[in-house]
Design an enzyme around this catalytic site. Structure first.
Site, mmCIF file in Angstrom:
data_model
loop_
_atom_site.group_PDB
_atom_site.id
_atom_site.type_symbol
_atom_site.label_atom_id
_atom_site.label_comp_id
_atom_site.label_asym_id
_atom_site.label_seq_id
_atom_site.Cartn_x
_atom_site.Cartn_y
_atom_site.Cartn_z
ATOM 1 N N ASP A 132 19.586 -23.563 62.327
ATOM 2 C CA ASP A 132 19.019 -24.385 63.394
ATOM 3 C C ASP A 132 17.936 -23.600 64.122
ATOM 4 O O ASP A 132 18.150 -22.460 64.523
ATOM 5 C CB ASP A 132 20.121 -24.805 64.373
ATOM 6 C CG ASP A 132 19.667 -25.945 65.267
ATOM 7 O OD1 ASP A 132 18.800 -26.736 64.831
ATOM 8 O OD2 ASP A 132 20.170 -26.051 66.400
ATOM 9 N N HIS A 139 11.184 -28.058 74.976
ATOM 10 C CA HIS A 139 12.639 -27.865 75.074
ATOM 11 C C HIS A 139 12.967 -26.427 75.461
ATOM 12 O O HIS A 139 13.777 -26.175 76.363
ATOM 13 C CB HIS A 139 13.304 -28.220 73.740
ATOM 14 C CG HIS A 139 14.767 -27.912 73.695
ATOM 15 N ND1 HIS A 139 15.695 -28.610 74.443
ATOM 16 C CD2 HIS A 139 15.469 -26.962 73.030
ATOM 17 C CE1 HIS A 139 16.912 -28.106 74.218
ATOM 18 N NE2 HIS A 139 16.792 -27.103 73.358
ATOM 19 N N GLU A 205 21.574 -33.160 70.668
ATOM 20 C CA GLU A 205 20.234 -32.606 70.476
ATOM 21 C C GLU A 205 19.530 -33.470 69.452
ATOM 22 O O GLU A 205 19.986 -33.623 68.315
ATOM 23 C CB GLU A 205 20.293 -31.137 70.029
ATOM 24 C CG GLU A 205 20.774 -30.232 71.158
ATOM 25 C CD GLU A 205 20.526 -28.751 70.940
ATOM 26 O OE1 GLU A 205 20.500 -28.321 69.766
ATOM 27 O OE2 GLU A 205 20.360 -28.031 71.938
ATOM 28 N N GLU A 207 17.135 -34.039 66.806
ATOM 29 C CA GLU A 207 16.453 -33.148 65.876
ATOM 30 C C GLU A 207 16.132 -33.880 64.571
ATOM 31 O O GLU A 207 16.629 -34.978 64.310
ATOM 32 C CB GLU A 207 17.340 -31.935 65.531
ATOM 33 C CG GLU A 207 17.797 -31.140 66.753
ATOM 34 C CD GLU A 207 18.292 -29.746 66.421
ATOM 35 O OE1 GLU A 207 18.015 -29.253 65.307
ATOM 36 O OE2 GLU A 207 18.943 -29.146 67.288
ATOM 37 N N ASP A 239 22.422 -32.425 66.690
ATOM 38 C CA ASP A 239 23.119 -31.142 66.790
ATOM 39 C C ASP A 239 23.913 -31.133 68.108
ATOM 40 O O ASP A 239 23.476 -30.586 69.111
ATOM 41 C CB ASP A 239 22.066 -30.026 66.757
ATOM 42 C CG ASP A 239 22.680 -28.647 66.777
ATOM 43 O OD1 ASP A 239 23.760 -28.480 66.199
ATOM 44 O OD2 ASP A 239 22.060 -27.741 67.370
ATOM 45 N N ARG A 243 27.299 -27.691 76.473
ATOM 46 C CA ARG A 243 26.415 -26.887 77.332
ATOM 47 C C ARG A 243 27.158 -25.881 78.187
ATOM 48 O O ARG A 243 26.638 -24.793 78.460
ATOM 49 C CB ARG A 243 25.594 -27.808 78.236
ATOM 50 C CG ARG A 243 24.690 -28.770 77.501
ATOM 51 C CD ARG A 243 23.687 -28.051 76.637
ATOM 52 N NE ARG A 243 22.827 -28.999 75.936
ATOM 53 C CZ ARG A 243 22.046 -28.678 74.922
ATOM 54 N NH1 ARG A 243 22.010 -27.429 74.472
ATOM 55 N NH2 ARG A 243 21.311 -29.576 74.332
ATOM 56 N N GLN A 246 28.090 -23.093 75.916
ATOM 57 C CA GLN A 246 26.848 -22.403 75.534
ATOM 58 C C GLN A 246 26.363 -21.456 76.633
ATOM 59 O O GLN A 246 25.997 -20.305 76.361
ATOM 60 C CB GLN A 246 25.772 -23.451 75.236
ATOM 61 C CG GLN A 246 24.428 -22.889 74.788
ATOM 62 C CD GLN A 246 23.397 -23.991 74.517
ATOM 63 O OE1 GLN A 246 23.723 -25.181 74.557
ATOM 64 N NE2 GLN A 246 22.166 -23.605 74.252
ATOM 65 N N LYS A 259 28.075 -24.902 69.334
ATOM 66 C CA LYS A 259 27.317 -25.674 68.344
ATOM 67 C C LYS A 259 28.074 -25.933 67.056
ATOM 68 O O LYS A 259 27.612 -26.716 66.233
ATOM 69 C CB LYS A 259 26.044 -24.896 67.973
ATOM 70 C CG LYS A 259 25.167 -24.521 69.139
ATOM 71 C CD LYS A 259 24.340 -25.696 69.566
ATOM 72 C CE LYS A 259 23.302 -25.269 70.602
ATOM 73 N NZ LYS A 259 22.358 -26.347 70.859
ATOM 74 N N THR A 263 27.787 -31.431 63.691
ATOM 75 C CA THR A 263 26.374 -31.798 63.615
ATOM 76 C C THR A 263 26.305 -33.064 62.771
ATOM 77 O O THR A 263 26.829 -33.088 61.652
ATOM 78 C CB THR A 263 25.547 -30.673 62.938
ATOM 79 O OG1 THR A 263 25.745 -29.456 63.670
ATOM 80 C CG2 THR A 263 24.077 -31.009 62.920
ATOM 81 N N GLU A 370 18.261 -31.907 79.457
ATOM 82 C CA GLU A 370 16.926 -32.017 80.045
ATOM 83 C C GLU A 370 16.724 -33.365 80.755
ATOM 84 O O GLU A 370 16.158 -33.416 81.833
ATOM 85 C CB GLU A 370 15.865 -31.868 78.945
ATOM 86 C CG GLU A 370 15.885 -30.503 78.270
ATOM 87 C CD GLU A 370 15.162 -30.538 76.943
ATOM 88 O OE1 GLU A 370 15.819 -30.818 75.910
ATOM 89 O OE2 GLU A 370 13.932 -30.312 76.933
HETATM 90 MN MN MN Z 1 20.030 -27.461 67.934
#
Ligand code: MN
Length: 426
Positions: A132, A139, A205, A207, A239, A243, A246, A259, A263, A370
């Protein structure tokens, strides 16, 4: 232009015109019907084409029919770019309104085409490795501002190389697979000690997955041109990210437990060839990248992306973010070159996550982190409820499409519903 991309092409599959799967798209996936085996398929309109049936009928030249009956795309992809291209061209021809070979053979047609609504879709590729990246400048800047408010948002390496980490291939799942809220260790900055329990800031996420289509030899670098040719195609990728986990764990080696729990991948791989008409310049790269990362042509694609959330029992989903694949600072080809440049052996079926694709405006951010600014500005959904992060029972869907000259190249949708965390033990 490649004749398969001609916007004037029309299929005898009438539902193809104006759909996300017109004759110009022909995305690859894996499907099964009832208790039958998983087989390679190509979507057109509201149908899926059983490619193996066409190969067995001798309509796909010398491509062996066995590669379409394995339940994954890897064996077909391993045949290489020339075969991807000639097979696509042959499928395009067989599905064209003015070609009668398949159109007029009712028995073969009945075996080779079935309603998409009747089939189950599976993970399209056996994922060999999952890397990843972190390639959206917006971002990375937003996350830096939130997680390291007293330091420069971008770390010094970011503008010189595509930052990435090795993820878990074992938990890449197809769209529709329910996602269990993870357990983990968290510690807010104002807490004295960490605690263990369900993630409280579960996020997505937005992606794209790049599907690697070549095996490379360990110790042998790729050139950017080889990387471009070695990309089979692209799929939607969510993904999922915890948070709170993380933020506590990520220094100094990057994300880990935050993570690895899931996914989600879209069921359709849109080929690089189908996306060729949508190639665009990415953001200007300044400072100029080192020579091994320099390309001579536009390396991004104009693909509109969307995030929608439906709360438990909600009748309609609410679109909460709209971004574009073209916003990526580091392109997929640059990611692949960088990955292989030091000697890493790449494999057919490796996927490269683009990293969260955020645009410059607040509505174009690719994560709830975000979009809600770490939960401080909750979003309002159509049912009147609000979200800082994802709640149990939420169904999250990302989708993507490229549009030009009246033709839409759709990626389908990539969804997942959030299940409650497992019981905490110990
Ligand atoms: Mn990611």
């Amino acid at each position: 232009m490649n004749p398969t991309n001609d916007s004037a092409l029309v299929s005898w599959v009438e539902t193809a015109q104006g759909s996300d799967f017109p004759i110009q798209n022909l995305p690859w996936g894996i499907f099964s019907l009832g208790a039958g085996p998983a087989r390679v398929g190509v979507a057109i309109g509201d149908r899926v084409v059983d490619v193996g049936v066409l190969a067995e009928a001798g309509l796909l030249g010398d491509v062996p029919a066995e590669v379409f009956a394995t339940g994954v795309l890897n064996d077909f992809v391993r045949l290489g770019p020339a075969v991807w291209s000639t097979t696509r061209a042959r499928l395009s021809e067989l599905l064209r309104a003015d070609v009668g070979r398949l159109r007029d053979d009712a028995a073969l047609r009945a075996r080779a085409l079935m309603p998409l609504a009747d089939v189950r879709l599976h993970l399209p590729i056996r994922v060999e490795g999952y890397t990843d990246f972190y390639s959206s400048r917006e971002h990375a800047t937003n996350v830096g501002r939130m997680f390291r408010p007293d330091a420069p948002a971008l770390l010094p390496n970011w503008l010189h190389l595509p930052v990435g980490y090795n993820g878990r291939a074992s938990t890449v799942v197809v769209s529709g697979t329910p996602i269990r809220r993870p357990l983990g260790q968290t510690k807010a900055p104002d807490e004295a000690a960490p605690s263990f329990g369900p993630c409280r800031r579960l996020d997505l996420e937005l992606e794209m997955a790049t599907i690697v289509g070549v095996d490379t030899e360990m110790g042998r670098p790729l050139t950017l041109e080889e990387a471009e040719r070695g990309i089979f195609g692209y799929a939607l990728l969510n993904d999922w990210s915890a948070r709170d986990i993380q933020q506590w764990e990520y220094v100094p080696l990057g994300p880990f437990q935050a993570k690895v729990f899931a996914t989600s991948m879209g069921p359709w791989i849109v080929t690089a060839e189908a996306l060729e008409p949508f190639r665009v310049e990415g953001p200007k790269q300044d400072p100029e990248p080192l020579p091994y990362l320099r390309g001579s042509k536009p390396m991004n694609y104009d693909v509109e992306l969307e995030i929608a959330i439906a709360g438990p029992g909600a009748r309609e989903a609410t679109v909460v973010g709209c971004s574009n694949f073209a916003h990526l600072y580091w392109s997929s080809a640059q990611q692949l070159v960088h990955h292989a440049i030091g000697g890493c052996a790449m494999k057919v079926g490796d996927i490269l996550g683009s990293g969260t694709i955020s645009g410059p405006d607040e509505g174009s951010f690719g994560s709830l982190l975000e979009l809600t600014w770490n939960g401080q500005r909750p979003l309002r959904l159509a049912d009147g409820s609000t979200r800082g992060f994802l709640e149990d029972g939420d169904r999250l869907t990302i989708s993507g499409r490229a549009r030009r000259d009246g033709v839409t190249i759709g990626f389908g949708a990539c969804s997942g519903e959030i299940l409650p965390a497992p019981e905490v033990r110990g």
